[in-house]
Design a protein around this motif. Structure first.
Motif, PDB file in Angstrom:
ATOM      1  N   ALA A  83      30.889 -14.549  98.968  1.00  0.00           N
ATOM      2  CA  ALA A  83      29.589 -14.237  99.578  1.00  0.00           C
ATOM      3  C   ALA A  83      28.847 -13.233  98.705  1.00  0.00           C
ATOM      4  O   ALA A  83      29.461 -12.354  98.093  1.00  0.00           O
ATOM      5  CB  ALA A  83      29.803 -13.661 100.966  1.00  0.00           C
ATOM      6  N   PRO A  84      27.520 -13.334  98.634  1.00  0.00           N
ATOM      7  CA  PRO A  84      26.751 -12.338  97.878  1.00  0.00           C
ATOM      8  C   PRO A  84      26.789 -10.993  98.589  1.00  0.00           C
ATOM      9  O   PRO A  84      26.827 -10.930  99.822  1.00  0.00           O
ATOM     10  CB  PRO A  84      25.334 -12.920  97.862  1.00  0.00           C
ATOM     11  N   ASN A  85      26.822  -9.942  97.816  1.00  0.00           N
ATOM     12  CA  ASN A  85      26.866  -8.589  98.366  1.00  0.00           C
ATOM     13  C   ASN A  85      25.453  -8.016  98.397  1.00  0.00           C
ATOM     14  O   ASN A  85      25.119  -7.078  97.693  1.00  0.00           O
ATOM     15  CB  ASN A  85      27.806  -7.719  97.536  1.00  0.00           C
ATOM     16  N   THR A  86      24.625  -8.593  99.245  1.00  0.00           N
ATOM     17  CA  THR A  86      23.215  -8.222  99.285  1.00  0.00           C
ATOM     18  C   THR A  86      23.009  -6.859  99.939  1.00  0.00           C
ATOM     19  O   THR A  86      23.754  -6.470 100.825  1.00  0.00           O
ATOM     20  CB  THR A  86      22.390  -9.270 100.048  1.00  0.00           C
ATOM     21  N   PRO A  87      21.971  -6.144  99.505  1.00  0.00           N
ATOM     22  CA  PRO A  87      21.675  -4.857 100.120  1.00  0.00           C
ATOM     23  C   PRO A  87      21.107  -5.045 101.521  1.00  0.00           C
ATOM     24  O   PRO A  87      20.398  -6.004 101.791  1.00  0.00           O
ATOM     25  CB  PRO A  87      20.648  -4.223  99.190  1.00  0.00           C
ATOM     26  N   VAL A  88      21.433  -4.115 102.412  1.00  0.00           N
ATOM     27  CA  VAL A  88      20.923  -4.094 103.778  1.00  0.00           C
ATOM     28  C   VAL A  88      20.543  -2.658 104.116  1.00  0.00           C
ATOM     29  O   VAL A  88      20.987  -1.721 103.465  1.00  0.00           O
ATOM     30  CB  VAL A  88      21.957  -4.629 104.796  1.00  0.00           C
ATOM     31  N   GLY A  93      18.271   3.932 108.416  1.00  0.00           N
ATOM     32  CA  GLY A  93      17.482   3.916 107.185  1.00  0.00           C
ATOM     33  C   GLY A  93      18.303   4.012 105.917  1.00  0.00           C
ATOM     34  O   GLY A  93      17.752   4.079 104.822  1.00  0.00           O
ATOM     35  N   GLU A  94      19.625   4.003 106.027  1.00  0.00           N
ATOM     36  CA  GLU A  94      20.495   4.109 104.858  1.00  0.00           C
ATOM     37  C   GLU A  94      20.642   2.734 104.193  1.00  0.00           C
ATOM     38  O   GLU A  94      20.872   1.735 104.870  1.00  0.00           O
ATOM     39  CB  GLU A  94      21.864   4.612 105.289  1.00  0.00           C
ATOM     40  N   VAL A  95      20.503   2.683 102.884  1.00  0.00           N
ATOM     41  CA  VAL A  95      20.676   1.435 102.143  1.00  0.00           C
ATOM     42  C   VAL A  95      22.141   1.307 101.733  1.00  0.00           C
ATOM     43  O   VAL A  95      22.719   2.227 101.164  1.00  0.00           O
ATOM     44  CB  VAL A  95      19.773   1.394 100.886  1.00  0.00           C
ATOM     45  N   CYS A  96      22.746   0.185 102.075  1.00  0.00           N
ATOM     46  CA  CYS A  96      24.124  -0.098 101.684  1.00  0.00           C
ATOM     47  C   CYS A  96      24.224  -1.595 101.408  1.00  0.00           C
ATOM     48  O   CYS A  96      23.200  -2.271 101.327  1.00  0.00           O
ATOM     49  CB  CYS A  96      25.104   0.359 102.763  1.00  0.00           C
ATOM     50  N   HIS A  97      25.415  -2.105 101.252  1.00  0.00           N
ATOM     51  CA  HIS A  97      25.619  -3.521 100.984  1.00  0.00           C
ATOM     52  C   HIS A  97      26.465  -4.146 102.089  1.00  0.00           C
ATOM     53  O   HIS A  97      27.273  -3.459 102.725  1.00  0.00           O
ATOM     54  CB  HIS A  97      26.279  -3.722  99.618  1.00  0.00           C
ATOM     55  N   ILE A  98      26.275  -5.442 102.290  1.00  0.00           N
ATOM     56  CA  ILE A  98      26.975  -6.133 103.383  1.00  0.00           C
ATOM     57  C   ILE A  98      28.482  -5.932 103.296  1.00  0.00           C
ATOM     58  O   ILE A  98      29.142  -5.645 104.289  1.00  0.00           O
ATOM     59  CB  ILE A  98      26.625  -7.637 103.380  1.00  0.00           C
ATOM     60  N   LEU A  99      29.038  -6.069 102.096  1.00  0.00           N
ATOM     61  CA  LEU A  99      30.487  -5.991 101.968  1.00  0.00           C
ATOM     62  C   LEU A  99      31.035  -4.578 102.179  1.00  0.00           C
ATOM     63  O   LEU A  99      32.243  -4.397 102.286  1.00  0.00           O
ATOM     64  CB  LEU A  99      30.934  -6.564 100.629  1.00  0.00           C
ATOM     65  N   ASP A 100      30.151  -3.580 102.282  1.00  0.00           N
ATOM     66  CA  ASP A 100      30.600  -2.224 102.620  1.00  0.00           C
ATOM     67  C   ASP A 100      31.160  -2.167 104.039  1.00  0.00           C
ATOM     68  O   ASP A 100      31.886  -1.246 104.387  1.00  0.00           O
ATOM     69  CB  ASP A 100      29.440  -1.222 102.503  1.00  0.00           C
ATOM     70  N   PHE A 101      30.818  -3.144 104.862  1.00  0.00           N
ATOM     71  CA  PHE A 101      31.266  -3.176 106.252  1.00  0.00           C
ATOM     72  C   PHE A 101      32.611  -3.871 106.431  1.00  0.00           C
ATOM     73  O   PHE A 101      33.138  -3.934 107.534  1.00  0.00           O
ATOM     74  CB  PHE A 101      30.209  -3.852 107.139  1.00  0.00           C
TER      75      PHE A 101
END
Length: 116
Positions: A83-88, A93-101
């Protein structure tokens, strides 16, 4: 290879656009203003064509378009591939990536919906 093809395509369109702006400035202004109508960019009276029109087909325009198109390459998902690790952006308001979860080897489930 995809990045090289995008580079060639965008560079060619910028060169052609810049050439047309030099040869036919009034026609290109009408064309750019027509594009601005679609995005409603020209509805803001404080944001006139003279502010943004000349930036089309500039070197900075080329860099921006390449950055966006190359970034979108990373966002494509294919069956059977990682899966792509797109920013969310979190609700805070914190910017992180999907795979950080991801937690350990547990599957990550994304639920898309809306509340009205």
């Amino acid at each position: 290879l995809q990045k090289i093809l995008i580079l060639l395509q965008v560079t060619l369109s910028v060169v052609v656009g810049k050439t047309l702006m030099i040869l036919f400035p009034n026609a290109m202004k009408r064309y750019i203003l027509k594009m601005g109508e679609k995005s409603r960019m020209n509805r803001n009276p404080k944001f006139s064509y003279e502010n943004w029109g000349p930036t089309f087909f500039s070197f900075k325009y080329l860099q921006f378009v390449l950055k966006v198109k190359w970034k979108r390459l990373e966002d494509e998902a294919y069956e059977g591939h990682p899966a792509p690790n797109t920013p969310v952006v979190t609700l805070g308001g914190e910017v992180c990536h999907i795979l950080d979860f991801m937690k350990d080897n547990r599957p990550l489930i994304l639920n898309f919906g809306s509340c009205t």
